[in-house]
Design a protein around this motif. Sequence first.
Motif, PDB file in Angstrom:
ATOM      1  N   PHE A 152      22.407   9.280  11.727  1.00  0.00           N
ATOM      2  CA  PHE A 152      23.638   9.096  11.277  1.00  0.00           C
ATOM      3  C   PHE A 152      24.015   9.912   9.947  1.00  0.00           C
ATOM      4  O   PHE A 152      24.895  10.630   9.580  1.00  0.00           O
ATOM      5  CB  PHE A 152      24.276   7.679  10.746  1.00  0.00           C
ATOM      6  CG  PHE A 152      24.167   6.860  12.121  1.00  0.00           C
ATOM      7  CD1 PHE A 152      25.206   7.294  12.953  1.00  0.00           C
ATOM      8  CD2 PHE A 152      23.348   5.781  12.460  1.00  0.00           C
ATOM      9  CE1 PHE A 152      25.094   6.193  14.106  1.00  0.00           C
ATOM     10  CE2 PHE A 152      23.603   5.075  13.516  1.00  0.00           C
ATOM     11  CZ  PHE A 152      24.570   5.113  14.282  1.00  0.00           C
ATOM     12  N   THR A 171      26.546  -0.928  13.205  1.00  0.00           N
ATOM     13  CA  THR A 171      27.032  -0.509  11.675  1.00  0.00           C
ATOM     14  C   THR A 171      25.796   0.010  11.095  1.00  0.00           C
ATOM     15  O   THR A 171      24.916  -0.576  10.952  1.00  0.00           O
ATOM     16  CB  THR A 171      27.595  -1.806  10.879  1.00  0.00           C
ATOM     17  OG1 THR A 171      28.759  -2.323  11.626  1.00  0.00           O
ATOM     18  CG2 THR A 171      27.807  -1.472   9.472  1.00  0.00           C
ATOM     19  N   GLN A 215      30.945   2.214  10.870  1.00  0.00           N
ATOM     20  CA  GLN A 215      30.700   2.198  12.466  1.00  0.00           C
ATOM     21  C   GLN A 215      30.915   3.627  12.780  1.00  0.00           C
ATOM     22  O   GLN A 215      31.587   4.345  12.196  1.00  0.00           O
ATOM     23  CB  GLN A 215      31.423   1.432  13.250  1.00  0.00           C
ATOM     24  CG  GLN A 215      31.269  -0.189  12.743  1.00  0.00           C
ATOM     25  CD  GLN A 215      31.955  -1.082  13.543  1.00  0.00           C
ATOM     26  OE1 GLN A 215      33.113  -0.769  13.646  1.00  0.00           O
ATOM     27  NE2 GLN A 215      31.509  -2.442  14.008  1.00  0.00           N
ATOM     28  N   HIS A 216      30.066   4.258  13.804  1.00  0.00           N
ATOM     29  CA  HIS A 216      30.044   5.608  13.835  1.00  0.00           C
ATOM     30  C   HIS A 216      30.255   5.698  15.613  1.00  0.00           C
ATOM     31  O   HIS A 216      29.143   6.305  16.062  1.00  0.00           O
ATOM     32  CB  HIS A 216      28.950   6.311  13.488  1.00  0.00           C
ATOM     33  CG  HIS A 216      28.835   6.416  11.763  1.00  0.00           C
ATOM     34  ND1 HIS A 216      29.597   7.070  11.133  1.00  0.00           N
ATOM     35  CD2 HIS A 216      28.088   5.546  11.284  1.00  0.00           C
ATOM     36  CE1 HIS A 216      29.121   6.860   9.822  1.00  0.00           C
ATOM     37  NE2 HIS A 216      28.294   5.787   9.811  1.00  0.00           N
ATOM     38  N   SER A 226      31.565   7.596  17.834  1.00  0.00           N
ATOM     39  CA  SER A 226      31.540   8.877  18.403  1.00  0.00           C
ATOM     40  C   SER A 226      30.193   9.287  18.401  1.00  0.00           C
ATOM     41  O   SER A 226      29.770  10.243  19.204  1.00  0.00           O
ATOM     42  CB  SER A 226      32.367   9.868  17.641  1.00  0.00           C
ATOM     43  OG  SER A 226      31.910  10.006  16.263  1.00  0.00           O
ATOM     44  N   ILE A 227      29.317   8.790  17.691  1.00  0.00           N
ATOM     45  CA  ILE A 227      27.505   9.421  17.414  1.00  0.00           C
ATOM     46  C   ILE A 227      27.019   8.541  18.165  1.00  0.00           C
ATOM     47  O   ILE A 227      26.070   8.648  19.000  1.00  0.00           O
ATOM     48  CB  ILE A 227      27.062   9.362  15.913  1.00  0.00           C
ATOM     49  CG1 ILE A 227      27.894  10.478  15.293  1.00  0.00           C
ATOM     50  CG2 ILE A 227      25.701   9.582  16.147  1.00  0.00           C
ATOM     51  CD1 ILE A 227      27.634  10.564  13.934  1.00  0.00           C
TER      52      ILE A 227
END
Length: 277
Positions: A150, A213, A218-219, A221-222
């Motif tokens: 991340f 998280t 929160q990501h 798309s990754i």
Amino acid sequence: MGAKVRIGAVSYLNTRPLVFGFDQGVASDRVDLSYDVPSVLADRMAAGELDVALLPSIEVARIGNLAIVPGLAITADGPVKSVLLVSNKPIEKIRSVALDPESRTSNALTRILFATHWNVRPSFAAGPRDLDLALSEFDATVRIGDKALFDPVPPGCAAHDLGAAWKEMTGLPFVYAVWAAKPGVVDRPLYRAFHLSRRLAGQVLETIGADYTWRGAQHPSIAIPYLTDNMRYRLGSQEAKALRLFWRLAAGLGILDHAPEPVIAFYSDNVNACVRR
């Protein structure tokens, strides 16, 4: 009822598909699940504080006398995205590498790739967790887990995916971690519980990725493509072959004293015990 089986796992996104069912209550009457970073889990397993752990693959060979739960592992067949060498110089000009204090497997893989794949001989030393600080003191640093996945790579630096480099060198997947148990601990019902935990996660992988998280954000798309496209959780013949090769190469560099033969726990319908073959 006897004491619960003490299970240790890693608190990274890539472990969620293996522990999801346990967190939802699978075998809650039998297991006591706790979390830590990979290196600490290995130390706890070696000290007898755990009965089963999601161990870095190098530690299974180093600790010894452990049985691998069949069929399950954390693997990738190519780019993994969460095991990186971040450098501020081209590979051929790297002279110093900071090792990640959380993962001895990725550190060993890095040393193998430099010696065998890249034919470069830098020095290696334990480095700080802070990326900018590590790159101010070293030409490159090993980064694993959520921080590698991340956190952005600093401007002017390159991120070399170690899973992709291993695949290029060997043509094989790489085994990052396995469920490893003390002999006799995992009976057939518990073996089934490990696989049920994984199957339940397989039904909601995208939800797991979307809900995860990291540092308060929160990501999806990754996280979602990482879980669905990069990570694999199968321990089959190719993975076993890769594990043996990894241990042989590590022994050749003196990282391991010797390269043992993996001990896979075998389960019979007639015997509720872990049998070593």
